[in-house]
Design a protein around this motif. Structure first.
Motif, PDB file in Angstrom:
ATOM      1  N   ILE A  66      19.434 -18.871  49.265  1.00 27.33           N
ATOM      2  CA  ILE A  66      19.351 -19.539  48.602  1.00 27.33           C
ATOM      3  C   ILE A  66      19.238 -20.793  48.872  1.00 27.33           C
ATOM      4  CG2 ILE A  66      18.933 -19.935  45.976  1.00 27.33           C
ATOM      5  CD1 ILE A  66      17.515 -17.045  47.030  1.00 27.33           C
ATOM      6  N   PRO A  67      20.984 -20.814  49.109  1.00 25.05           N
ATOM      7  CA  PRO A  67      20.814 -22.470  49.429  1.00 25.05           C
ATOM      8  C   PRO A  67      20.623 -23.109  50.934  1.00 25.05           C
ATOM      9  CG  PRO A  67      22.958 -21.607  49.025  1.00 25.05           C
ATOM     10  CD  PRO A  67      21.931 -20.471  49.034  1.00 25.05           C
ATOM     11  N   GLY A  68      19.600 -22.301  51.132  1.00 23.70           N
ATOM     12  CA  GLY A  68      19.083 -22.472  52.914  1.00 23.70           C
ATOM     13  C   GLY A  68      18.102 -23.458  52.682  1.00 23.70           C
ATOM     14  N   ILE A  69      17.181 -22.347  51.774  1.00 21.42           N
ATOM     15  CA  ILE A  69      16.127 -22.731  51.466  1.00 21.42           C
ATOM     16  C   ILE A  69      15.754 -23.585  50.285  1.00 21.42           C
ATOM     17  CG2 ILE A  69      13.853 -22.000  48.896  1.00 21.42           C
ATOM     18  CD1 ILE A  69      14.691 -18.831  50.113  1.00 21.42           C
ATOM     19  N   CYS A  70      16.796 -24.343  49.725  1.00 19.57           N
ATOM     20  CA  CYS A  70      17.413 -25.338  48.690  1.00 19.57           C
ATOM     21  C   CYS A  70      17.009 -26.711  49.657  1.00 19.57           C
ATOM     22  CB  CYS A  70      17.818 -25.339  47.526  1.00 19.57           C
ATOM     23  SG  CYS A  70      18.438 -24.027  46.363  1.00 19.57           S
ATOM     24  N   ILE A  71      17.892 -27.079  50.582  1.00 23.86           N
ATOM     25  CA  ILE A  71      18.137 -27.751  51.443  1.00 23.86           C
ATOM     26  C   ILE A  71      17.102 -27.943  51.693  1.00 23.86           C
ATOM     27  CG2 ILE A  71      18.725 -28.169  53.907  1.00 23.86           C
ATOM     28  CD1 ILE A  71      21.152 -26.414  53.240  1.00 23.86           C
ATOM     29  N   GLU A  72      15.834 -27.121  52.825  1.00 19.74           N
ATOM     30  CA  GLU A  72      14.507 -27.149  53.103  1.00 19.74           C
ATOM     31  C   GLU A  72      13.435 -27.653  52.163  1.00 19.74           C
ATOM     32  OE1 GLU A  72      11.675 -26.665  56.144  1.00 19.74           O
ATOM     33  OE2 GLU A  72      13.238 -25.904  56.423  1.00 19.74           O
ATOM     34  N   LEU A  73      13.820 -27.406  50.715  1.00 20.12           N
ATOM     35  CA  LEU A  73      12.921 -27.715  49.778  1.00 20.12           C
ATOM     36  C   LEU A  73      13.344 -29.319  49.529  1.00 20.12           C
ATOM     37  CD1 LEU A  73      11.000 -27.862  46.790  1.00 20.12           C
ATOM     38  CD2 LEU A  73      13.047 -27.193  45.977  1.00 20.12           C
ATOM     39  N   VAL A  74      15.365 -29.902  50.004  1.00 21.57           N
ATOM     40  CA  VAL A  74      14.762 -31.680  49.048  1.00 21.57           C
ATOM     41  C   VAL A  74      14.341 -31.663  50.785  1.00 21.57           C
ATOM     42  CG1 VAL A  74      17.483 -32.530  48.862  1.00 21.57           C
ATOM     43  CG2 VAL A  74      17.639 -30.366  48.151  1.00 21.57           C
ATOM     44  N   LYS A  75      15.223 -31.794  51.940  1.00 21.94           N
ATOM     45  CA  LYS A  75      14.636 -32.149  53.004  1.00 21.94           C
ATOM     46  C   LYS A  75      13.042 -32.765  53.111  1.00 21.94           C
ATOM     47  CE  LYS A  75      12.868 -29.903  56.273  1.00 21.94           C
ATOM     48  NZ  LYS A  75      11.945 -29.274  57.005  1.00 21.94           N
ATOM     49  N   VAL A  76      11.638 -31.886  52.318  1.00 21.04           N
ATOM     50  CA  VAL A  76      10.482 -32.118  52.138  1.00 21.04           C
ATOM     51  C   VAL A  76      10.174 -33.143  51.611  1.00 21.04           C
ATOM     52  CG1 VAL A  76       8.392 -31.055  51.800  1.00 21.04           C
ATOM     53  CG2 VAL A  76       9.921 -29.546  53.404  1.00 21.04           C
ATOM     54  N   LEU A  77      11.176 -32.758  49.984  1.00 17.84           N
ATOM     55  CA  LEU A  77      10.865 -33.981  48.700  1.00 17.84           C
ATOM     56  C   LEU A  77      11.063 -35.190  49.624  1.00 17.84           C
ATOM     57  CD1 LEU A  77      12.066 -31.849  46.240  1.00 17.84           C
ATOM     58  CD2 LEU A  77       9.732 -31.818  47.038  1.00 17.84           C
ATOM     59  N   LEU A  78      12.544 -35.178  50.495  1.00 15.28           N
ATOM     60  CA  LEU A  78      13.136 -36.412  50.694  1.00 15.28           C
ATOM     61  C   LEU A  78      12.224 -36.874  51.121  1.00 15.28           C
ATOM     62  CD1 LEU A  78      16.473 -36.119  50.875  1.00 15.28           C
ATOM     63  CD2 LEU A  78      15.322 -37.432  48.787  1.00 15.28           C
ATOM     64  N   ASN A  79      11.403 -36.483  52.815  1.00 18.69           N
ATOM     65  CA  ASN A  79      10.924 -37.203  53.711  1.00 18.69           C
ATOM     66  C   ASN A  79       9.141 -37.726  53.181  1.00 18.69           C
ATOM     67  OD1 ASN A  79       8.232 -36.061  55.749  1.00 18.69           O
ATOM     68  ND2 ASN A  79      10.111 -37.164  56.874  1.00 18.69           N
ATOM     69  N   LEU A  80       8.366 -36.774  51.668  1.00 17.87           N
ATOM     70  CA  LEU A  80       7.950 -37.410  50.685  1.00 17.87           C
ATOM     71  C   LEU A  80       7.490 -38.540  50.460  1.00 17.87           C
ATOM     72  CD1 LEU A  80       4.414 -36.231  50.246  1.00 17.87           C
ATOM     73  CD2 LEU A  80       5.609 -35.040  47.680  1.00 17.87           C
ATOM     74  N   LEU A  81       8.813 -38.798  49.367  1.00 17.19           N
ATOM     75  CA  LEU A  81       9.169 -40.372  49.320  1.00 17.19           C
ATOM     76  C   LEU A  81      10.096 -41.036  50.022  1.00 17.19           C
ATOM     77  CD1 LEU A  81      11.674 -39.128  46.539  1.00 17.19           C
ATOM     78  CD2 LEU A  81       9.827 -39.675  46.493  1.00 17.19           C
ATOM     79  N   LEU A  82       9.775 -40.880  51.264  1.00 19.84           N
ATOM     80  CA  LEU A  82      10.083 -41.733  52.636  1.00 19.84           C
ATOM     81  C   LEU A  82       9.031 -42.411  53.628  1.00 19.84           C
ATOM     82  CD1 LEU A  82      13.729 -40.873  53.789  1.00 19.84           C
ATOM     83  CD2 LEU A  82      12.981 -42.404  52.531  1.00 19.84           C
ATOM     84  N   ASN A  83       7.826 -41.147  53.789  1.00 21.52           N
ATOM     85  CA  ASN A  83       6.957 -41.150  54.839  1.00 21.52           C
ATOM     86  C   ASN A  83       5.924 -41.271  53.415  1.00 21.52           C
ATOM     87  OD1 ASN A  83       8.017 -41.419  56.664  1.00 21.52           O
ATOM     88  ND2 ASN A  83       8.057 -39.611  57.843  1.00 21.52           N
TER      89      ASN A  83
END
Length: 207
Positions: A66-83
């Motif tokens: 579950i934390p792994g899935i959350c890390i994946e989600l945070v990664k994608v959302l932050l990249n969406l904000l950055l890129n």
């Protein structure tokens, strides 16, 4: 009775807060790694590999599925904000789903019995899972969405593939000769790096 259970509750809450903090930090590191993309000689220029899944996989091994899935989600959302996005979020959704297809089987195998053998088996299954899900997502979701939303003709996409690999002459061969080897390579490279780094980094994550 309350005096006995209260310390346990406080300890559990502290552990949960620490896990949330670790998820946030690892997600941020993974998002930064997504900014450094490497083009591949056998695929069109929009197929670029990054090492963000290394961080996600290490987090999933150390903290759980579950934390792994959350890390994946945070990664994608932050990249969406950055890129930002060129596909109205469809590409980011596909990235999340494909990433989860890799980390979930691998983390489940490893959490069942923590051993090098199970880690290798898990990441091998995860690589195959990511390759299959990646092919299906590109075939039915990502590439059609990219063509529609970016107003970029499919023939032009196929031509880009044909220039680097003459065997690419259709939508299906683009997926077969570009998407499939791309995800295989990404899964293998990620697995090797996780194997080299995990034992060195896991004591930090377990503190």
């Amino acid at each position: 009775m309350e005096q006995n259970t209260r310390p346990k509750t406080v300890t559990k809450n502290k552990m949960q807060l620490k896990t949330i903090a670790k998820v946030g930090v690892l997600g941020a590191v993974a998002a930064i790694l997504m900014l450094f993309e490497i083009p591949l000689f056998f695929a069109p220029s929009f197929y670029e590999i990054d090492l963000s899944e290394v961080v996600v996989m290490i987090g999933a091994f150390a903290l759980g599925v579950i934390p792994g899935i959350c890390i994946e989600l945070v990664k994608v959302l932050l990249n969406l904000l950055l890129n930002g996005t060129m596909t109205a979020g469809v590409g980011e959704l596909a990235n999340f789903v494909i990433g989860c297809a890799y980390i979930i089987p691998a983390a489940l195998f490893y959490r069942h019995r923590k051993s090098l053998k199970n880690a290798v088996i898990g990441m091998s299954v995860g690589t195959l899972s990511m390759t299959l899900v990646g092919a299906l997502m590109n075939l039915y979701v990502l590439l059609p969405a990219y063509v529609a939303l970016a107003n970029f003709p499919m023939d032009a996409v196929i031509e880009m593939g044909n220039q680097v690999n003459p065997a690419i002459n259709s939508f299906e061969t683009l997926v077969l000769f570009a998407t499939v080897p791309f995800n295989l390579l990404k899964g293998i490279l990620t697995s090797v790096l996780v194997g080299l780094l995990y034992k060195r980094l896991s004591p930090i994550l377990h503190k």
